[in-house]
Design an enzyme around this catalytic site. Structure first.
Site, PDB file in Angstrom:
ATOM      1  N   ASP A 175       0.614  -1.142   0.146  1.00 26.76           N
ATOM      2  CA  ASP A 175      -0.019  -0.039   0.095  1.00 26.76           C
ATOM      3  C   ASP A 175       0.839   1.166  -0.085  1.00 26.76           C
ATOM      4  O   ASP A 175       0.607   2.188   0.699  1.00 26.76           O
ATOM      5  CB  ASP A 175      -0.950   0.079   1.096  1.00 26.76           C
ATOM      6  CG  ASP A 175      -1.830  -1.107   0.988  1.00 26.76           C
ATOM      7  OD1 ASP A 175      -2.002  -1.934   0.091  1.00 26.76           O
ATOM      8  OD2 ASP A 175      -2.692  -1.430   2.141  1.00 26.76           O
ATOM      9  N   LYS A 182      -6.643  -4.761  -3.051  1.00 30.87           N
ATOM     10  CA  LYS A 182      -7.186  -5.630  -1.878  1.00 30.87           C
ATOM     11  C   LYS A 182      -8.224  -4.812  -1.365  1.00 30.87           C
ATOM     12  O   LYS A 182      -8.012  -3.487  -0.962  1.00 30.87           O
ATOM     13  CB  LYS A 182      -6.113  -5.989  -0.961  1.00 30.87           C
ATOM     14  CG  LYS A 182      -5.196  -4.895  -0.370  1.00 30.87           C
ATOM     15  CD  LYS A 182      -4.527  -5.658   0.480  1.00 30.87           C
ATOM     16  CE  LYS A 182      -3.657  -4.597   1.188  1.00 30.87           C
ATOM     17  NZ  LYS A 182      -4.146  -3.671   2.030  1.00 30.87           N
ATOM     18  N   CYS A 235      -2.235  -2.497   7.555  1.00 36.97           N
ATOM     19  CA  CYS A 235      -2.066  -3.406   6.423  1.00 36.97           C
ATOM     20  C   CYS A 235      -0.964  -4.324   6.320  1.00 36.97           C
ATOM     21  O   CYS A 235      -0.869  -5.351   6.042  1.00 36.97           O
ATOM     22  CB  CYS A 235      -2.496  -2.815   5.197  1.00 36.97           C
ATOM     23  SG  CYS A 235      -3.950  -1.916   5.094  1.00 36.97           S
TER      24      CYS A 235
HETATM   25  C1  C5J Z   1      -3.052   0.652   5.556  1.00 38.14           C
HETATM   26  C2  C5J Z   1      -4.917   1.799   6.471  1.00 38.14           C
HETATM   27  N1  C5J Z   1      -2.533   0.357   4.307  1.00 38.14           N
HETATM   28  N2  C5J Z   1      -3.914   2.076   7.619  1.00 38.14           N
HETATM   29  N3  C5J Z   1      -4.419   1.175   5.565  1.00 38.14           N
HETATM   30  O1  C5J Z   1      -2.634   0.355   6.666  1.00 38.14           O
HETATM   31  O2  C5J Z   1      -6.012   2.040   6.618  1.00 38.14           O
END
Ligand code: C5J
Length: 220
Positions: free
Chosen positions: A25, A130, A163
């Site tokens: 991400d 995702k 994530c």
């Molecule tokens: C991720 C989030 N990528 N913190 N998303 O950690 O909402």
């Protein structure tokens, strides 16, 4: 060829031909001003700070022939894959699907949903969209990895306790041997990052190993 690097709670051995780098991400929505992360009131500069380390890790993995996977937390434009329980959480100011400065927040195909330019996927690398926090939930990731006989996963990306940790735990339950690169992951909350690293490697590596990027570069 198996190589061994210094890690916690002990040495981590892996073979490049059975190893994948999973970059979680590293999207504009989390890292740049105007995205989802900032809409929740976070200081995004903490995440932007790891971009050079992730770039170095990607370069190393490309040179050594690891499989490379990039993930994006993202939802379909009609939000059919975004449970109301997820959308309605957070601040009412800007929610998933709402228009933001970089397009609709966390919606697939919008400018803010892209991976930051410095870490853009190269041709042939796997990109997984995702809808959940974990990279295995309703995605083809497990099939992609098994088709390539991947057994070891090296994780980087954001955010450490959300994530990244969710994906690492999912991988651990599926039988992968996992390591998180300490300086190639970040959280909006430094204490949460530190706690996650300690959780992962506690009890003899209950979720996996952690190591600094230097442990990989010194090996070469
Ligand atoms: C991720 C989030 N990528 N913190 N998303 O950690 O909402």
């Amino acid at each position: 060829m198996t190589v061994e690097i210094a890690a916690q709670p002990g040495p981590f051995a892996f073979d490049a031909s059975h190893t994948a780098l999973i970059v979680i991400d590293m999207q504009r929505d989390f890292i740049e001003p105007g995205g989802f992360g900032e809409s929740l009131g976070n200081d995004v500069s903490l995440l932007a700070a790891i971009v050079p380390a992730v770039a170095e890790l990607l370069a190393l993995a490309r040179t050594d022939g690891w499989t490379i996977v990039h993930t994006r937390e993202s939802h379909a434009p009609d939000l059919s894959d975004c449970p109301p329980a997820k959308r309605l959480r957070g601040t009412p100011r800007m929610r998933i699907g709402d228009p933001g400065p970089m397009g609709r927040i966390l919606v697939r195909g919008e400018p803010g949903n892209a991976i930051v330019d410095a870490l853009a996927p190269a041709a042939g690398e796997i990109v997984i969209d995702k809808p959940g926090k974990g990279a295995f939930y309703v995605t083809t990731l497990d099939d992609e990895l098994r088709a390539r006989e991947i057994t070891h996963l090296v994780f980087a990306g954001v955010t450490t306790e959300v994530c990244v940790q969710s994906s690492m735990r999912e991988a651990n339950d599926r039988g992968y041997t996992c390591l998180l690169v300490e300086d190639a992951t970040a959280s909006y909350f430094p204490a949460f990052k530190q706690a996650s690293l300690e959780m992962i490697r506690s009890q003899g590596g209950i979720v996996g190993w952690t190591a600094p990027l230097a442990a990989f570069t010194m090996e070469r």
